[in-house]
Enzyme design. Structure first.
Site, mmCIF file in Angstrom:
data_model
loop_
_atom_site.group_PDB
_atom_site.id
_atom_site.type_symbol
_atom_site.label_atom_id
_atom_site.label_comp_id
_atom_site.label_asym_id
_atom_site.label_seq_id
_atom_site.Cartn_x
_atom_site.Cartn_y
_atom_site.Cartn_z
ATOM 1 N N SER A 160 71.880 60.876 40.036
ATOM 2 C CA SER A 160 72.271 60.762 41.425
ATOM 3 C C SER A 160 72.864 59.387 41.708
ATOM 4 C CB SER A 160 71.068 61.073 42.313
ATOM 5 O OG SER A 160 71.446 61.235 43.644
ATOM 6 N N ASP A 225 73.266 72.372 44.960
ATOM 7 C CA ASP A 225 72.925 71.020 45.402
ATOM 8 C C ASP A 225 73.521 70.788 46.790
ATOM 9 O OD1 ASP A 225 72.722 68.234 45.792
ATOM 10 O OD2 ASP A 225 72.821 67.863 43.634
ATOM 11 N N HIS A 254 69.085 69.456 44.265
ATOM 12 C CA HIS A 254 69.313 68.049 43.927
ATOM 13 C C HIS A 254 68.128 67.425 43.212
ATOM 14 C CE1 HIS A 254 71.598 64.382 44.193
ATOM 15 N NE2 HIS A 254 70.547 63.740 44.689
#
Length: 353
Positions: A160, A225, A254
Site C-alpha cells: 500500500s 479493493d 485492501h
C-alpha cells in the site's frame, strides 16, 4: 472527509502544497501497539514485550539521515535464500505486523527486516513522504552494514503506502533481486482523483519511477479493493521493465489479501524463481516468468487490456464498511499464515492506504 482540494485537473490545485497533501496521507496507530524495552539482564538488548520473545529476532533502533530514530525488527531464517525488506501499510505498526513477519520469514525461507516509519510506533519524528525515504534508506544501510546483505540478495516488499518508499529505493538500486508491490498506489493524489498527469505537490510518484526499476517485479492486488483501486496495480505492472506474472485476487479487498491461499503460494513461487534465476544465469539478466509454473492464477487475470484510461474515484468510507461491502458468499479459505489479521488491524476511519 474533506481533503481540501478540487477534483478537476486545472491549476486550481496548484495552491495545494505537498505538506497539505501529506497531512492526510498517514494514520499511525494511536496509541502504538507496542513498546521497546532494554533487557538489562542481557546487556541492554532491546525487546518488544507485547510479542513473543524469540532468539531469531533482533529489535533495533536506527538513526536516519533526517535525524529521526526508527524501530526495526530483523527476523533470521537458518536457511535463508534471500533477505526481504518490508515496508508496511498506512495504519499499522511493528507490533501489529510482527507475527506476519515471522511467518513470512518461515514460509518464504528468507531473512526479513520490517521497520516503522518516522512517527509510527516507537519511532520518533513525524510521518512525511521524505522521512519515509530516509527511513527505508536507514533500514537498507543496516542490512548492508550489520547483516552483510548485498543488493543481489535483497527483495523489497512494499504494501500500500509502503510501495512509495519501496519503489523510490528500487529505482536507485540497479542490481536488486526483486520487488513485491502489494496493493500499490500510482501516486498519493491518484488514490483520490483520476488525474491524468503528475502535479508537483503529489506524493509517492510511483507512476513516474516505475520505469527505473530494473529487477523482476511481482504485483499483487485485490479486485474488490475499495481503498486503492486495482487499476493502480495493473498500470504499475504494465510499466514494469521486467514483469513477473501478477496476482489479481478476485474479491480481495485492501487489508485481507493474506487470507487467500493463493497469496502465499504465488509469493513463494516468485521468491523461489528469483533464486533459480540467479543460479541458472550466474548473475545474468533473464525474464523470471516461467510459462509452466506462472500461469495466470484462477482468482484473476493478468490481461492488461482491462486497464481503463481513467482511474475511478475511490470511496473514503470507514474500512469496516468497505470490508463489509466486499464480503462474498464464498469466503476464501483462511490460510495458516493469517491469524485474524483483519481483526488485528483495527483501522480508524478515513483513508487507510
Amino acid at each position: 472527509m474533506n481533503f481540501g482540494f478540487a477534483c478537476d485537473e486545472n491549476d486550481k490545485m496548484g495552491g495545494v502544497t505537498s505538506s497539505i497533501a501529506a497531512k492526510f496521507a498517514f494514520f499511525p496507530p494511536n496509541p502504538p501497539s507496542y513498546r521497546v524495552v532494554p533487557d538489562e539482564s542481557c546487556g541492554g538488548v532491546l525487546y518488544i514485550p507485547e510479542v513473543p520473545r524469540r532468539d531469531d529476532v533482533d529489535v533495533i533502533k536506527l538513526r536516519t539521515r533526517r535525524g529521526n530514530e526508527i524501530v526495526a525488527v530483523h527476523v533470521k531464517h537458518p536457511k535463508a535464500s534471500a533477505t526481504m525488506l518490508y515496508s508496511h501499510g498506512n495504519a499499522a505498526d511493528l507490533g501489529q505486523m510482527f507475527e506476519l513477519f515471522v511467518e513470512l520469514s518461515a514460509r518464504l525461507r528468507v531473512n526479513l527486516m520490517g521497520y516503522d516509519y518516522s512517527g509510527y510506533g516507537q519511532s520518533t519524528g513525524k510521518a512525511t513522504e521524505y522521512n519515509t525515504y530516509a527511513d527505508i534508506d536507514a533500514a537498507y544501510k543496516c542490512l548492508k552494514e550489520k547483516y552483510g546483505v548485498k543488493d543481489e540478495q535483497l527483495i523489497l516488499y512494499g504494501q500500500s503506502v509502503g510501495s512509495g518508499p519501496t519503489v523510490d529505493l528500487a529505482s536507485r538500486l540497479p542490481t536488486l533481486r526483486g520487488v513485491v508491490l502489494h496493493s500499490p498506489i500510482l501516486s498519493g493524489l491518484r488514490v483520490l482523483y483520476p488525474v491524468k498527469r503528475t502535479y508537483w505537490f503529489d506524493i509517492y510518484k510511483n507512476i513516474d519511477k516505475m520505469a527505473m526499476v530494473n529487477c523482476p517485479v511481482l504485483v499483487i492486488h485485490g479486485t474488490a479493493d475499495e481503498v486503492v483501486d486495482s487499476s493502480h496495480g495493473k498500470q504499475l505492472w504494465v510499466l514494469c521493465k521486467e514483469k513477473y506474472e501478477p496476482l489479481w485476487l478476485s474479491g480481495g479487498g485492501h487489508c485481507n489479501l493474506e487470507l487467500y491461499p493463493e497469496f502465499i503460494k504465488h509469493l513463494k513461487k516468485f521468491v523461489h524463481s528469483l533464486g533459480r534465476s540467479k543460479s541458472a544465469t550466474n548473475g545474468s539478466k533473464t525474464s523470471t516468468v516461467d510459462s509452466d509454473e506462472c500461469k495466470p492464477p484462477e482468482t484473476g487475470t493478468s490481461d492488461s487490456s482491462e486497464l481503463g484510461s481513467d482511474l475511478p474515484e475511490v470511496s473514503r468510507n470507514s474500512l469496516d464498511s468497505r470490508l463489509e461491502k466486499s464480503k462474498k458468499p464464498n469466503k476464501p479459505e483462511k490460510s495458516r499464515m493469517s491469524t485474524d489479521r483483519v481483526d488485528t488491524f483495527k483501522r480508524r476511519k478515513g483513508l487507510v492506504w
